[in-house]
Design an enzyme around this catalytic site. Sequence first.
Site, PDB file in Angstrom:
ATOM      1  N   CYS A 200      63.564  28.198  44.925  1.00 26.77           N
ATOM      2  CA  CYS A 200      64.058  29.227  45.937  1.00 26.77           C
ATOM      3  C   CYS A 200      65.047  29.030  46.457  1.00 26.77           C
ATOM      4  CB  CYS A 200      63.053  29.491  47.182  1.00 26.77           C
ATOM      5  SG  CYS A 200      61.411  29.516  46.891  1.00 26.77           S
TER       6      CYS A 200
ATOM      7  N   THR B   1      52.832  33.481  31.354  1.00 24.85           N
ATOM      8  CA  THR B   1      53.308  34.693  30.674  1.00 24.85           C
ATOM      9  C   THR B   1      51.960  35.275  29.934  1.00 24.85           C
ATOM     10  OG1 THR B   1      55.358  34.151  31.173  1.00 24.85           O
ATOM     11  CG2 THR B   1      54.902  35.696  29.024  1.00 24.85           C
TER      12      THR B   1
HETATM   13  C1  LIG Z   1      56.690  37.422  36.548  1.00 22.78           C
HETATM   14  C2  LIG Z   1      56.553  35.898  37.047  1.00 22.78           C
HETATM   15  C3  LIG Z   1      56.634  35.691  38.256  1.00 22.78           C
HETATM   16  C4  LIG Z   1      56.493  34.462  38.870  1.00 22.78           C
HETATM   17  N1  LIG Z   1      56.297  33.916  40.034  1.00 22.78           N
HETATM   18  C5  LIG Z   1      56.305  32.704  40.473  1.00 22.78           C
HETATM   19  C6  LIG Z   1      56.249  32.320  41.563  1.00 22.78           C
HETATM   20  O1  LIG Z   1      56.252  33.011  42.376  1.00 22.78           O
HETATM   21  N2  LIG Z   1      56.302  30.984  42.024  1.00 22.78           N
HETATM   22  C7  LIG Z   1      56.310  29.892  41.240  1.00 22.78           C
HETATM   23  O2  LIG Z   1      56.326  28.777  41.383  1.00 22.78           O
HETATM   24  N3  LIG Z   1      56.569  30.225  39.806  1.00 22.78           N
HETATM   25  C8  LIG Z   1      56.700  31.657  39.253  1.00 22.78           C
HETATM   26  N4  LIG Z   1      56.677  31.827  37.882  1.00 22.78           N
HETATM   27  C9  LIG Z   1      56.786  30.778  37.110  1.00 22.78           C
HETATM   28  C10 LIG Z   1      55.448  30.594  36.463  1.00 22.78           C
HETATM   29  O3  LIG Z   1      54.536  30.091  37.359  1.00 22.78           O
HETATM   30  C11 LIG Z   1      55.751  29.371  35.434  1.00 22.78           C
HETATM   31  O4  LIG Z   1      56.096  28.324  35.903  1.00 22.78           O
HETATM   32  C12 LIG Z   1      56.597  29.786  33.962  1.00 22.78           C
HETATM   33  O5  LIG Z   1      56.629  31.303  34.158  1.00 22.78           O
HETATM   34  C13 LIG Z   1      56.399  29.062  32.734  1.00 22.78           C
HETATM   35  O6  LIG Z   1      55.233  29.386  32.491  1.00 22.78           O
HETATM   36  P1  LIG Z   1      54.742  30.335  31.512  1.00 22.78           P
HETATM   37  O7  LIG Z   1      55.558  30.369  30.269  1.00 22.78           O
HETATM   38  O8  LIG Z   1      53.455  30.087  30.915  1.00 22.78           O
HETATM   39  O9  LIG Z   1      54.825  31.609  32.202  1.00 22.78           O
HETATM   40  C14 LIG Z   1      56.773  33.340  37.786  1.00 22.78           C
HETATM   41  C15 LIG Z   1      56.872  33.851  36.369  1.00 22.78           C
HETATM   42  C16 LIG Z   1      56.830  35.034  35.753  1.00 22.78           C
HETATM   43  C17 LIG Z   1      56.990  35.305  34.484  1.00 22.78           C
END
Ligand SMILES: Cc1cc2nc3c(=O)[nH]c(=O)nc-3n(C[C@H](O)[C@H](O)[C@H](O)COP(=O)(O)O)c2cc1C
Length: 301
Positions: free
Chosen positions: A128, A264
């Site tokens: 953040c 995702t």
């Molecule tokens: C739509 C969306 C919202 C996310 N919101 C947060 C969040 O609020 N806090 C956080 O630490 N990471 C957030 N992330 C990151 C995910 O937790 C994760 O670290 C990142 O997407 C990689 O994993 P993935 O490829 O399996 O999605 C968000 C990711 C996506 C796609």
Amino acid sequence: MNTKVSLAGVLLKNPVMTASGTFGSGAEYGELVDLNRLGAVVTKGVANVPWPGNPTPRVAETAGGMLNAIGLQNPGIDLFCKRDIPFLKQFDTKIVVNVCGRTTEDYLEVVERLADEPVDLLEINISCPNVKEGGIAFGQDPKAVEAITRAVKAKAKQPVIMKLSPNVTDITVMAKAAEAGGADILSLINTLTGMKIDVRTRKFVLANKTGGLSGPAVKPVALRMVYQAAHAVSCPVIGMGGIATAEDAIEFLLAGASAVSVGTANFYNPYATVEIAEGIENYMRENGIEDVNELIGAVKE
Ligand SMILES: Cc1cc2nc3c(=O)[nH]c(=O)nc-3n(C[C@H](O)[C@H](O)[C@H](O)COP(=O)(O)O)c2cc1C
């Protein structure tokens, strides 16, 4: 066969967790997924007050992944404690609350508010913006990573997971800084900063111009960073980034992750988490592995 893993003394029934922001606070998926089957549910990031998030459009598809610039929209800690924690408490799974803030004080307010709640672990999202330091994310400066970790640890009642940003030159510097500040656990990766332009309108696809890249496209980068971080620190690491199948999850365990988060993939396969938990068990059965902990860091050098 043992599938339990320990994160700073918190015992998960299996190493499969949800990734923050991709599973709501559990309720959205509760009708489709048996939350009792998951090692832990990680909530969407929650701040001290409600955040409206960024203007739309704030998500876009990319090759093998997606960009998002949600801007950490959340209901604020009061509504979260009243509505979301009681919902999650109905299930036999661990509860991990993802915490966001603009300043150190914002984070501490949420951490203190959660002290008496039935929450198992805190995950501190340091991607953040840090307003006081001029808008640079806390997670991109090792001194800031160590300082915020120390400040959170001084107030936290639950073990603390520091969630690292991949948008840095050397992830091991950030991992070591978080450990120096007293982190109990690290998690990585958050999203990689990206961009998409519509060539017909010649405009940015996202209102925010940039967004975070996630999904299968980021998996090799995430795996490399998890491997590096897990070898740089002695605390446990939670791996994530593009995990969509049991095979993906096992790669992260072999690289050194003690648990994994699925993000995702939930959007296009809501059953991904449970399928991955089952797939890990099948792999263990097929390969004569008695204890899932045997897989952690077991990649052959
Ligand atoms: C739509 C969306 C919202 C996310 N919101 C947060 C969040 O609020 N806090 C956080 O630490 N990471 C957030 N992330 C990151 C995910 O937790 C994760 O670290 C990142 O997407 C990689 O994993 P993935 O490829 O399996 O999605 C968000 C990711 C996506 C796609």
